[in-house]
Design an enzyme around this catalytic site. Structure first.
Site, mmCIF file in Angstrom:
data_model
loop_
_atom_site.group_PDB
_atom_site.id
_atom_site.type_symbol
_atom_site.label_atom_id
_atom_site.label_comp_id
_atom_site.label_asym_id
_atom_site.label_seq_id
_atom_site.Cartn_x
_atom_site.Cartn_y
_atom_site.Cartn_z
ATOM 1 C CD GLU A 146 -0.901 0.810 3.633
ATOM 2 O OE1 GLU A 146 -1.370 1.917 3.360
ATOM 3 O OE2 GLU A 146 -0.959 0.302 4.766
ATOM 4 C CE LYS A 159 0.148 2.316 14.800
ATOM 5 N NZ LYS A 159 0.075 2.307 13.335
HETATM 6 N N1 PSU Z 1 -2.914 1.678 10.490
HETATM 7 C C1 PSU Z 1 -1.612 1.852 10.738
HETATM 8 N N2 PSU Z 1 -0.862 2.597 9.879
HETATM 9 C C2 PSU Z 1 -1.405 3.137 8.742
HETATM 10 C C3 PSU Z 1 -2.786 2.898 8.479
HETATM 11 C C4 PSU Z 1 -3.492 2.173 9.365
HETATM 12 O O1 PSU Z 1 -1.127 1.362 11.725
HETATM 13 O O2 PSU Z 1 -0.694 3.812 7.974
HETATM 14 C C5 PSU Z 1 -3.386 3.418 7.206
HETATM 15 C C6 PSU Z 1 -3.588 2.261 6.227
HETATM 16 O O3 PSU Z 1 -3.371 2.719 4.911
HETATM 17 C C7 PSU Z 1 -5.050 1.908 6.400
HETATM 18 C C8 PSU Z 1 -5.645 3.275 6.670
HETATM 19 O O4 PSU Z 1 -5.628 1.280 5.289
HETATM 20 O O5 PSU Z 1 -4.685 3.943 7.469
HETATM 21 C C9 PSU Z 1 -6.983 3.173 7.379
HETATM 22 O O6 PSU Z 1 -7.539 4.428 7.458
HETATM 23 P P1 PSU Z 1 -9.074 4.606 7.943
HETATM 24 O O7 PSU Z 1 -9.064 4.226 9.382
HETATM 25 O O8 PSU Z 1 -9.360 6.055 7.687
HETATM 26 O O9 PSU Z 1 -9.887 3.694 7.089
#
Ligand code: PSU
Ligand code: MN
Length: 362
Positions: free
Chosen positions: A55, A191
């Site tokens: 990603e 996390k």
């Molecule tokens: N969790 C992490 N590091 C990240 C992300 C999530 O520990 O960089 C990023 C990933 O790209 C994930 C996105 O797909 O955040 C999720 O964002 P949201 O919660 O807005 O869907």
């Protein structure tokens, strides 16, 4: 004799057809210029070499510059060293790209310079039509990997159900996309800025196969090796993981898988300490009324500032480790495919599809 470029396109098309029983959307994606696959990835897909998708929100919004660019390059190297080809997915000037050069990673990583948009499913139309740059989230990357036919993808942590999600309705699109993409994700779980038990429930509802990678079923909590939750399954090694992926594909389930790899012991953070930091970061987010797509990057930035870079060190270490695991699984998938192809002789499904496509092309 078919022209080489045409042959690549046909082989890619075959690869795609191996995963999906339709051709229309892939043709459209390539012919409209919306998707561009670099030569290395194109060749690997055509020759059925192992490929691992990566990603790019992690580069644009997940890690600070310049650590993000260095980490992205290190991760690609880890994958190459294991004998697979990395395919970092991102959007540059409105074109979805699979496979990036160092310069392109640099452009994406320097957010002040190119202002990339955090891109999930709902963001694609805007980013593409405005010819913008975009870092694809896990959900965005899943869409692209699934369309191209890359069976596995590595990241640090996926999104999930946010704490208080029952009132905010903030549930990451990653979970929905995992439920409908035939791609396996290797991550260190989610996390604990999120609600881990609710995230696991939601993954179950979406039909996502979830397993820890290793000896125990303790579902990891990203910075630490245990979350207090158990995964439904544990898979001991890359060979077994590849067999699981293969079963999903043979059954054509069209749903995703999550292999949760705990952070290597030497990089794990103290659980209590990191919990306190996360609570403080969440409090900051509440005070500043941070919501929606801003919340994950906001919390990540606060956590690495509050830990004076310690969490960043752990974050980078686990991403690299996950990339290695994903590459080993990709290599095993390749071996399984070769075995099944040779045992079914020349009349295999893949060969028949190749014949179909050649006829169709001529
Ligand atoms: N969790 C992490 N590091 C990240 C992300 C999530 O520990 O960089 C990023 C990933 O790209 C994930 C996105 O797909 O955040 C999720 O964002 P949201 O919660 O807005 O869907
Ligand atoms: Mn969200």
């Amino acid at each position: 004799m078919l022209h080489v470029a045409k042959k690549f396109q046909l082989s890619l098309f075959c690869n795609f057809r191996r995963f999906h029983n339709t051709s229309e959307s892939f043709e459209r994606l390539i012919n409209s210029g919306v998707l561009s696959i670099n030569e290395e990835v194109k060749y690997a897909l055509a020759e059925q070499h192992p490929v691992v998708a990566l990603e790019s929100t992690i580069i644009t919004h997940g890690l600070p510059y310049p650590d993000n660019v260095k980490c992205a390059m290190d991760v690609e190297n880890e994958i190459r060293q294991k004998g697979a080809v990395p395919a970092t997915i991102a959007i540059l000037n409105g074109v979805i790209r699979a496979g990036l050069s160092i310069e392109e990673m640099e452009t994406l990583g320097n957010i002040a310079k190119s202002n990339p948009i955090k891109t999930s499913r709902r963001d694609f139309p805007y980013v593409i039509s405005n010819k913008s740059n975009g870092g694809t989230t896990v959900s965005g990357t899943l869409i692209v990997a699934n369309k191209i036919g890359i069976p596995i993808f590595a990241t640090g942590g996926i999104g999930g159900v946010h704490r208080e999600g029952e009132t905010t309705f903030d549930i990451s699109a990653d979970l929905i996309e995992l439920g409908k993409s035939q791609v396996a994700v290797v991550s260190s779980g989610v996390k604990s800025i999120l609600d881990i038990p609710k995230t696991l429930e939601y993954l179950e509802t979406q039909g996502v196969f979830v397993a820890t990678y290793g000896a125990t079923k303790d579902f990891p909590a990203f910075y630490s090796r245990k979350s207090g939750c158990q995964a439904p399954y544990s898979i001991p090694n890359a060979t077994e993981a590849a067999r699981i992926i293969s079963s999903t594909r043979n059954m054509n389930l069209q749903s995703g898988m999550l292999f949760a790899v705990p952070v290597p012991e030497e990089y794990a953070l103290n659980d209590e300490e990191i919990q306190k930091v996360i609570e403080r970061a969440l409090e900051e987010a509440r005070k500043n009324d941070i919501r929606g797509k801003q919340i994950t990057p906001f919390l990540l930035r606060n956590i690495w500032e509050m830990t004076h870079g310690k969490s960043l060190h752990t974050n980078i270490a686990l991403i690299k480790n996950n990339a290695k695991v994903a590459a080993s699984i990709a290599v095993e998938i390749g071996k399984l495919e070769k075995t099944s192809k040779s045992s079914s002789g020349t009349g295999s499904r893949i060969d028949r599809q190749k014949d179909d496509i050649s006829n169709y092309a001529d």
